[in-house]
Design an enzyme around this catalytic site. Structure first.
Site, PDB file in Angstrom:
ATOM      1  N   SER A 284       0.867  -1.183   0.000  1.00 21.72           N
ATOM      2  CA  SER A 284       0.000   0.000   0.000  1.00 21.72           C
ATOM      3  C   SER A 284       0.898   1.225   0.000  1.00 21.72           C
ATOM      4  O   SER A 284       1.817   1.340   0.809  1.00 21.72           O
ATOM      5  CB  SER A 284      -0.865  -0.001   1.265  1.00 21.72           C
TER       6      SER A 284
ATOM      7  N   MET B 285     -10.565  -6.584   6.213  1.00 25.40           N
ATOM      8  CA  MET B 285      -9.781  -5.511   6.846  1.00 25.40           C
ATOM      9  C   MET B 285      -9.323  -5.952   8.235  1.00 25.40           C
ATOM     10  O   MET B 285     -10.103  -6.479   9.025  1.00 25.40           O
ATOM     11  CB  MET B 285     -10.617  -4.233   6.981  1.00 25.40           C
TER      12      MET B 285
ATOM     13  N   HIS C  20      -1.387  -1.644  -4.281  1.00 23.23           N
ATOM     14  CA  HIS C  20      -2.668  -1.444  -3.584  1.00 23.23           C
ATOM     15  C   HIS C  20      -2.815   0.060  -3.361  1.00 23.23           C
ATOM     16  O   HIS C  20      -2.057   0.665  -2.596  1.00 23.23           O
ATOM     17  CB  HIS C  20      -2.623  -2.217  -2.270  1.00 23.23           C
TER      18      HIS C  20
ATOM     19  N   MET D  14      -9.738   7.200  -0.576  1.00 20.04           N
ATOM     20  CA  MET D  14     -10.626   7.567   0.544  1.00 20.04           C
ATOM     21  C   MET D  14     -11.331   8.878   0.208  1.00 20.04           C
ATOM     22  O   MET D  14     -10.716   9.798  -0.331  1.00 20.04           O
ATOM     23  CB  MET D  14      -9.809   7.768   1.825  1.00 20.04           C
TER      24      MET D  14
ATOM     25  N   HIS E 163      -8.413   0.235  -3.590  1.00 19.58           N
ATOM     26  CA  HIS E 163      -9.203  -0.096  -2.396  1.00 19.58           C
ATOM     27  C   HIS E 163     -10.102   1.104  -2.164  1.00 19.58           C
ATOM     28  O   HIS E 163      -9.671   2.133  -1.652  1.00 19.58           O
ATOM     29  CB  HIS E 163      -8.248  -0.356  -1.213  1.00 19.58           C
TER      30      HIS E 163
ATOM     31  N   ASP F 130      -4.966   3.146  -2.084  1.00 20.03           N
ATOM     32  CA  ASP F 130      -6.037   3.427  -1.118  1.00 20.03           C
ATOM     33  C   ASP F 130      -6.755   4.726  -1.473  1.00 20.03           C
ATOM     34  O   ASP F 130      -6.201   5.813  -1.342  1.00 20.03           O
ATOM     35  CB  ASP F 130      -5.448   3.535   0.297  1.00 20.03           C
TER      36      ASP F 130
HETATM   37  O1  LIG Z   1      -6.570   0.461   3.691  1.00 18.94           O
HETATM   38  C1  LIG Z   1      -5.711   0.892   4.426  1.00 18.94           C
HETATM   39  C2  LIG Z   1      -6.086   1.752   5.573  1.00 18.94           C
HETATM   40  O2  LIG Z   1      -7.431   1.948   5.594  1.00 18.94           O
HETATM   41  C3  LIG Z   1      -4.255   0.613   4.091  1.00 18.94           C
HETATM   42  O3  LIG Z   1      -4.177  -0.192   2.951  1.00 18.94           O
HETATM   43  C4  LIG Z   1      -3.525  -0.063   5.217  1.00 18.94           C
HETATM   44  O4  LIG Z   1      -3.699   0.573   6.421  1.00 18.94           O
HETATM   45  C5  LIG Z   1      -2.058  -0.289   4.879  1.00 18.94           C
HETATM   46  O5  LIG Z   1      -1.184   0.334   5.723  1.00 18.94           O
HETATM   47  P1  LIG Z   1      -0.453  -0.367   6.970  1.00 18.94           P
HETATM   48  O6  LIG Z   1       0.161  -1.656   6.483  1.00 18.94           O
HETATM   49  O7  LIG Z   1       0.517   0.650   7.383  1.00 18.94           O
HETATM   50  O8  LIG Z   1      -1.529  -0.651   7.992  1.00 18.94           O
HETATM   51 FE   LIG Z   2      -6.090  -0.550   1.856  1.00 16.81          FE
END
Ligand SMILES: O=C(CO)[C@H](O)[C@H](O)COP(=O)(O)O
Ligand SMILES: [Fe+2]
Length: 221
Positions: A10, A140, A35, A39, A69, A37
């Site tokens: 990510s 998640m 990945h 938001m 995502h 993200d």
């Molecule tokens: O969707 C996410 C947060 O909503 C990220 O993909 C996720 O948090 C990745 O970061 P880390 O590995 O630092 O937790």
């Molecule tokens: Fe994510």
């Protein structure tokens, strides 16, 4: 077809002003996919980027597999722009969506694979009626919204249930996953591993990516 171990860093906590170079570095260090993200500040209390950024990244990185995502209130709204931006896997949260089957069909019709994501408070069994249409299920392992949070090991029964009932399903975990928590994920049956902070911040990204993949591989039958 048996599932494969895949590591998708990510880029949430990467230097977003330098996204193409950061992404290329992750791919050069062995990432299987990226990945991304997305938001919207409504579904989650944070704001990142949308399809224009993804399209710009695609112009620089032609062949890598992109997952978005979608932590957004109305995933239907962004299907066409994200398909046009060159996204391969469109993973959206089922919680705000009234007709998951209809949205999934639209994603497929636009040429992308379908990922269905659930927050920690959502029962995995709620997904059962949609699994014939899903390419990937994302469990998640933190509350969505921020990188760098602590891994929720109590989400592993969801992964285990999915793997026991759907041996060929791609099961993804996201949130707080790194070398310290990967065994737990792999043992439960996850095969697609999102890792942000643990990979992006590593002094040797290739070593961490390899370690994550090797652990997952060792649990795959
Ligand atoms: O969707 C996410 C947060 O909503 C990220 O993909 C996720 O948090 C990745 O970061 P880390 O590995 O630092 O937790
Ligand atoms: Fe994510």
């Amino acid at each position: 077809m048996p599932v494969q171990a895949k590591i998708g860093p990510s880029i949430l906590n990467a230097d977003l002003s330098n996204l193409a170079a950061e992404s290329q570095k992750l791919l050069d260090n062995g990432a299987d996919y990226l990945h991304l993200d997305v938001m919207d500040g409504t579904f989650v209390p944070n704001l990142t980027f949308g399809h224009p950024m993804v399209k710009s990244l695609r112009n620089k990185i032609k062949t890598a597999f992109f997952e978005t995502h979608m932590m957004v209130q109305n995933p239907e709204q962004w299907i066409e722009p994200m398909a046009d931006a060159g996204v391969n896997l469109y993973t959206f949260h089922v919680e705000p969506v009234q007709d998951v089957v209809r949205v999934s069909r639209q994603v497929q019709e636009s040429g992308m694979k379908v990922g269905l994501a659930i927050k920690p408070g959502t029962e995995v069994q709620d997904l059962e009626k949609y699994l014939s249409i899903a390419d990937v299920v994302l469990v998640m392992t933190v509350e969505p919204g921020f990188g760098g949070q602590s891994f929720m090991a109590d989400m592993m029964p969801k992964v285990k249930w999915l793997r026991e009932n759907y041996p060929n399903l791609d099961i993804e975990v996201d949130g707080g996953v790194g070398p310290k928590t990967i065994h737990c994920c792999a043992e439960a049956g996850a095969n697609m591993i999102v890792s942000g902070t643990a990979v992006v911040g590593a002094s040797d990204q290739s070593q961490v990516i390899k370690e994550l993949r090797d652990v997952v591989h060792s649990y795959l039958k």
